[in-house]
Design a protein around this motif. Structure first.
Motif, short mmCIF file in Angstrom:
data_model
loop_
_atom_site.label_atom_id
_atom_site.label_comp_id
_atom_site.label_asym_id
_atom_site.label_seq_id
_atom_site.Cartn_x
_atom_site.Cartn_y
_atom_site.Cartn_z
N TYR A 1 0.81 -1.21 0.00
CA TYR A 1 0.00 0.00 0.00
C TYR A 1 0.85 1.27 0.00
O TYR A 1 0.41 2.30 -0.50
CB TYR A 1 -1.01 -0.01 1.15
CG TYR A 1 -2.28 -0.66 0.70
CD1 TYR A 1 -3.27 0.07 0.10
CD2 TYR A 1 -2.46 -2.03 0.80
CE1 TYR A 1 -4.43 -0.52 -0.38
CE2 TYR A 1 -3.60 -2.65 0.33
CZ TYR A 1 -4.58 -1.88 -0.26
OH TYR A 1 -5.71 -2.46 -0.73
N LEU A 2 2.07 1.20 0.52
CA LEU A 2 2.96 2.35 0.40
C LEU A 2 3.34 2.58 -1.06
O LEU A 2 3.41 3.73 -1.51
CB LEU A 2 4.21 2.15 1.26
CG LEU A 2 4.01 2.28 2.77
CD1 LEU A 2 5.31 1.96 3.49
CD2 LEU A 2 3.49 3.64 3.15
N LYS A 3 3.55 1.50 -1.81
CA LYS A 3 3.84 1.64 -3.24
C LYS A 3 2.63 2.20 -3.98
O LYS A 3 2.76 3.06 -4.86
CB LYS A 3 4.24 0.29 -3.84
CG LYS A 3 5.61 -0.17 -3.43
CD LYS A 3 5.94 -1.52 -4.01
CE LYS A 3 7.27 -2.03 -3.50
NZ LYS A 3 7.55 -3.40 -3.97
N LYS A 4 1.44 1.72 -3.63
CA LYS A 4 0.22 2.23 -4.27
C LYS A 4 0.03 3.72 -3.98
O LYS A 4 -0.38 4.49 -4.86
CB LYS A 4 -1.00 1.45 -3.78
CG LYS A 4 -1.09 0.06 -4.35
CD LYS A 4 -2.36 -0.61 -3.87
CE LYS A 4 -2.52 -1.98 -4.48
NZ LYS A 4 -3.79 -2.61 -4.09
N LEU A 5 0.33 4.13 -2.74
CA LEU A 5 0.21 5.54 -2.40
C LEU A 5 1.22 6.38 -3.16
O LEU A 5 0.92 7.51 -3.57
CB LEU A 5 0.39 5.74 -0.89
CG LEU A 5 -0.76 5.24 -0.01
CD1 LEU A 5 -0.39 5.38 1.45
CD2 LEU A 5 -2.04 5.97 -0.32
N GLN A 6 2.40 5.84 -3.35
CA GLN A 6 3.41 6.56 -4.12
C GLN A 6 2.97 6.75 -5.57
O GLN A 6 3.14 7.82 -6.15
CB GLN A 6 4.74 5.80 -4.05
CG GLN A 6 5.90 6.54 -4.65
CD GLN A 6 7.20 5.78 -4.47
OE1 GLN A 6 7.21 4.61 -4.10
NE2 GLN A 6 8.30 6.45 -4.74
N VAL A 7 2.37 5.72 -6.16
CA VAL A 7 1.86 5.83 -7.53
C VAL A 7 0.73 6.86 -7.60
O VAL A 7 0.69 7.67 -8.53
CB VAL A 7 1.38 4.44 -8.03
CG1 VAL A 7 0.61 4.56 -9.33
CG2 VAL A 7 2.57 3.50 -8.19
N LEU A 8 -0.15 6.85 -6.61
CA LEU A 8 -1.23 7.85 -6.59
C LEU A 8 -0.66 9.26 -6.51
O LEU A 8 -1.15 10.18 -7.17
CB LEU A 8 -2.15 7.60 -5.40
CG LEU A 8 -3.20 6.53 -5.54
CD1 LEU A 8 -4.05 6.47 -4.28
CD2 LEU A 8 -4.07 6.75 -6.74
#
Length: 144
Positions: free
Chosen positions: A111-118
């Motif tokens: 989810y940290l990676k997903k937040l970074q993409v967002l």
């Protein structure tokens, strides 16, 4: 604080000590009148509860970003971009600080990676919006 479990049997009255477990405590929503605080000690149940919370917050972020991308009023868009940045930062801090001891490392990293993409996508939208504002101001200045 020490806690005890009393064992009621006719044979003997022994006091069993149990270890204080770290549990996740929360207050229920307005629907319950007598319950002030709930503490969940089961690790898998705590993990499920917190995963659902993180997923719901992430989905809410996706909806906000989708509404920004799909269009709308320019004044609202710039305000929503700032709100979205703060929400992404808040969710990142919650994952790293508050939920770190309860959730698995893989889930947090995902989810940290997903937040970074967002955040990267939101920056692209914000830059495109600023470019459009600059172009509009230049066109207004030429009309004298």
């Amino acid at each position: 604080m020490e806690s005890y479990i009393l064992k009621n049997t006719e044979e003997s009255k022994s006091v069993l000590l149990y270890q204080e477990k770290k549990g996740y405590s929360f207050t229920p929503k307005n629907g319950s009148y007598r319950v002030e605080k709930i503490t969940v000690l089961n690790e898998t149940m705590v993990e499920c509860i917190l995963k659902d919370k993180v997923i719901n917050k992430y989905n809410r972020l996706l909806q906000i970003i989708y509404s920004i991308i799909s269009g709308g009023n320019d004044d609202e868009t710039s305000g929503n971009v700032l709100v979205t940045y703060t929400e992404i930062d808040r969710l990142r801090n919650i994952l790293l600080n508050r939920y770190y001891q309860y959730l698995k490392r893989e889930f947090i990293e995902e989810y940290l990676k997903k937040l970074q993409v967002l955040e990267i996508q939101l920056k692209k939208v914000h830059v495109m919006e600023l470019e459009q504002e600059i172009e509009m101001e230049e066109e207004k200045g030429r009309g004298r």
